[in-house]
Design a protein around this motif. Structure first.
Motif, short mmCIF file in Angstrom:
data_model
loop_
_atom_site.label_atom_id
_atom_site.label_comp_id
_atom_site.label_asym_id
_atom_site.label_seq_id
_atom_site.Cartn_x
_atom_site.Cartn_y
_atom_site.Cartn_z
N ASN A 1 -4.10 3.84 3.73
CA ASN A 1 -2.76 5.01 3.52
C ASN A 1 -2.18 4.96 4.66
O ASN A 1 -1.03 5.40 4.96
CB ASN A 1 -3.23 6.14 2.65
N TYR B 1 0.75 -1.13 0.14
CA TYR B 1 0.10 0.04 0.01
C TYR B 1 0.77 1.27 0.01
O TYR B 1 0.35 2.46 -0.29
CB TYR B 1 -0.99 0.19 1.20
N TYR C 1 -6.68 7.79 -3.66
CA TYR C 1 -7.95 7.99 -3.04
C TYR C 1 -8.61 6.62 -2.36
O TYR C 1 -9.13 6.54 -1.19
CB TYR C 1 -8.76 8.80 -3.95
N ASP C 2 -8.56 5.69 -3.06
CA ASP C 2 -9.25 4.42 -2.75
C ASP C 2 -8.50 3.89 -1.41
O ASP C 2 -9.13 3.56 -0.56
CB ASP C 2 -9.34 3.26 -3.64
N GLU D 1 -4.08 8.71 -8.91
CA GLU D 1 -4.86 9.52 -7.72
C GLU D 1 -6.25 8.64 -7.47
O GLU D 1 -6.50 8.81 -6.27
CB GLU D 1 -5.29 10.86 -8.39
N GLU D 2 -6.84 8.23 -8.19
CA GLU D 2 -7.84 7.23 -7.79
C GLU D 2 -7.56 6.14 -7.13
O GLU D 2 -8.21 5.84 -5.94
CB GLU D 2 -8.59 6.55 -9.23
N SER E 1 -6.97 5.64 0.59
CA SER E 1 -7.17 6.74 1.87
C SER E 1 -8.65 6.33 2.40
O SER E 1 -8.94 6.26 3.39
CB SER E 1 -7.47 8.09 1.08
N ILE E 2 -9.80 6.16 1.42
CA ILE E 2 -10.93 5.75 1.98
C ILE E 2 -10.95 4.61 2.51
O ILE E 2 -12.02 4.48 3.58
CB ILE E 2 -12.01 5.60 0.72
N ARG E 3 -10.31 3.61 2.24
CA ARG E 3 -10.23 2.44 3.08
C ARG E 3 -9.34 2.40 4.18
O ARG E 3 -9.46 1.43 5.05
CB ARG E 3 -10.03 1.43 2.30
N GLY E 4 -8.75 3.54 4.67
CA GLY E 4 -7.94 3.60 5.44
C GLY E 4 -6.73 2.72 5.62
O GLY E 4 -5.97 2.88 6.60
#
Length: 144
Positions: A135, A81, A127-128, A123-124, A130-133
């Protein structure tokens, strides 16, 4: 050189991409035109003979960007990741550099336009994550 350049242009661009990809995988940096010329055993400067044309170098670098977009997606699939975050930083810096150039309306310009889609794709992915935690896990993990 210019008379027969079309005969080896594609192969030279592909070799630039391969050299840039290997250097990126080893050090996560962009290989210089001079370093690629040295790797290939040719000159970097036109005055010295058979040389690496700047447009061929830039086309090879743009091919690298496309492949790194794929690598970002595949890294997540493999459970790495942190790599997409590092690729994102690298590609954004590359995009910033290309934006400084005044490219004519030719094949290099069209290839550069494709870089925008690669930036968006990466970037997508980020972002994914980041959304899933994921990162946070990547940032605290094995930074290189």
């Amino acid at each position: 050189f210019n008379r027969f350049h079309e005969h080896w242009r594609f192969v030279l661009q592909r070799l630039v991409f391969l050299a840039a990809f290997v250097v990126f995988l080893e050090s996560e940096t962009l290989v210089t035109r001079e370093a690629v010329a040295e790797i290939l055993g040719i000159e970097a400067e036109r005055e010295r003979g058979f040389h690496l044309d700047i447009e061929d170098y830039l086309s090879g670098v743009l091919t690298l960007a496309s492949e790194l977009a794929r690598l970002a997606v595949n890294s997540v699939t493999a459970g790495d990741y942190s790599r997409p975050l590092r690729i994102s930083t690298f590609i954004n810096e590359l995009d910033s550099g290309f934006r400084l150039l005044n490219l004519k309306n030719d094949s290099l310009r069209k290839r550069y336009d494709g870089l925008k889609y690669d930036v968006k794709k990466i970037e997508e992915v980020v972002y994914d994550l980041s959304i899933r935690g994921l990162n946070k896990e990547a940032a605290g993990g094995d930074e290189k």
